[in-house]
Motif scaffolding. Sequence first.
Motif, short mmCIF file in Angstrom:
data_model
loop_
_atom_site.label_atom_id
_atom_site.label_comp_id
_atom_site.label_asym_id
_atom_site.label_seq_id
_atom_site.Cartn_x
_atom_site.Cartn_y
_atom_site.Cartn_z
N ILE A 168 2.17 -8.99 2.47
CA ILE A 168 2.93 -10.21 2.79
C ILE A 168 2.95 -11.22 1.64
O ILE A 168 4.01 -11.77 1.30
N GLU A 169 1.81 -11.47 1.04
CA GLU A 169 1.68 -12.64 0.16
C GLU A 169 2.44 -12.55 -1.17
O GLU A 169 2.82 -13.61 -1.70
N ARG A 173 8.33 -15.43 1.67
CA ARG A 173 9.63 -15.80 2.25
C ARG A 173 10.41 -14.57 2.69
O ARG A 173 10.96 -14.53 3.80
N GLY A 174 10.45 -13.55 1.85
CA GLY A 174 11.18 -12.34 2.20
C GLY A 174 10.55 -11.62 3.38
O GLY A 174 11.25 -11.09 4.25
N TRP A 175 9.22 -11.59 3.42
CA TRP A 175 8.54 -10.91 4.52
C TRP A 175 8.79 -11.62 5.84
O TRP A 175 9.10 -10.98 6.85
N LEU A 176 8.67 -12.94 5.83
CA LEU A 176 8.91 -13.70 7.05
C LEU A 176 10.34 -13.51 7.53
O LEU A 176 10.58 -13.30 8.73
N GLY A 202 0.91 5.62 5.14
CA GLY A 202 1.12 5.22 3.76
C GLY A 202 2.18 4.16 3.57
O GLY A 202 2.45 3.76 2.43
N GLY A 203 2.79 3.69 4.66
CA GLY A 203 3.87 2.72 4.55
C GLY A 203 3.41 1.30 4.85
O GLY A 203 2.22 0.99 4.90
N THR A 204 4.39 0.42 5.06
CA THR A 204 4.15 -0.97 5.39
C THR A 204 5.04 -1.37 6.56
O THR A 204 6.02 -0.68 6.88
N LEU A 205 4.73 -2.49 7.18
CA LEU A 205 5.59 -3.00 8.23
C LEU A 205 6.98 -3.31 7.69
O LEU A 205 7.99 -3.05 8.34
N THR A 233 -0.87 -21.78 2.08
CA THR A 233 -2.14 -21.47 2.74
C THR A 233 -2.56 -20.00 2.64
O THR A 233 -3.72 -19.67 2.83
N GLY A 234 -1.60 -19.10 2.38
CA GLY A 234 -1.86 -17.68 2.58
C GLY A 234 -1.80 -17.35 4.06
O GLY A 234 -1.56 -18.22 4.91
N VAL A 235 -1.99 -16.08 4.39
CA VAL A 235 -1.84 -15.64 5.79
C VAL A 235 -3.15 -15.18 6.42
O VAL A 235 -3.16 -14.78 7.59
#
Length: 326
Positions: A168-169, A173-176, A202-205, A233-235
Amino acid sequence: MSQHVTEITHRLIPSPGGRIHLAEQGAGPLVLLLHGFPESWYSWRHQLPVLAAAGYRAVAIDVRGYGRSSKPLATDAYRMLDLVEDNVAAVHALGEESAVVIGHDWGATIAATSALLRPDVFRAVGLLSVPYTPPGGPRPSDVFARLGGDEEFYVSYFQEPGRAEAEIEPDVRGWLAGFYAALSADTMPAPGAPDPHFVSSGGTLRDRFPLGRLPAWLDDSDLDVYAGEFERTGVTGALNRYRNMDRDWEDLAAFHGAPITQPSLFVGGSMDASTTWLADAIKAYPTTLPGLVSSHVVDGCGHWIQQERPAEISRLLTDWLAALPA
């Protein structure tokens, strides 16, 4: 809107975990609004002025770990008992003895647990998107590990510190934007497409998020608000809520199977997996929520219910609040 309704004010108040940031508007009986993942007080921006105009003191907080609220370093500082204490502290710091508590997503579960543990403080509870399920049953981590077969359920994916952060970090913005789109009625993947609640080996959300289009309820300025907070803040604080589900299960053992007896409300979206997966929990409301005043499933609505359908949700909330005993 009433000319007597003031602008939204912001302040910090003390809590057992440090400080809580809240946004407040209006006067009258206190209504405490709790957001979910990955959001902030801002998810209630449409409801705050409507509730204030209806004669309520509407207060939306940044839950511990989010926005301008404190972010303890210890993972176990985000257990449910601590979040309930934060809510009680907020009510008392605002000079009140009791409040109606309303939550969305994780906020719904926090609101329900607050009502369950402190009925002396929370006189009624409203739940958006996530139905009430009494504490108990199998250990949560065992349940989530069995979901999805060869795929990994997102709650399990969130458990290892640093793993989801690494996804995410680098591009908050793109992830959200993708996460919000994946669970919104007008942009979610079509039926039969890979489910964005699961991760391939091996993937991601993010691999399963829709690309290139924001949902209708979210414009660039709204996304800027959310992204700006998480970029700052980070997640980790937000994800630590998921990392305490087994601790919650242990902490709440004395309440296994317990109903919430205060007046209650449930509103879900017909296209929201949180509502459809937990359909049996809704059917159990005569036993688990014996004080239920009204229950609604909004047709054609996704997960971000008070933002996707702000006018309808605001009306349902004000109608319910007006029907509550004084």
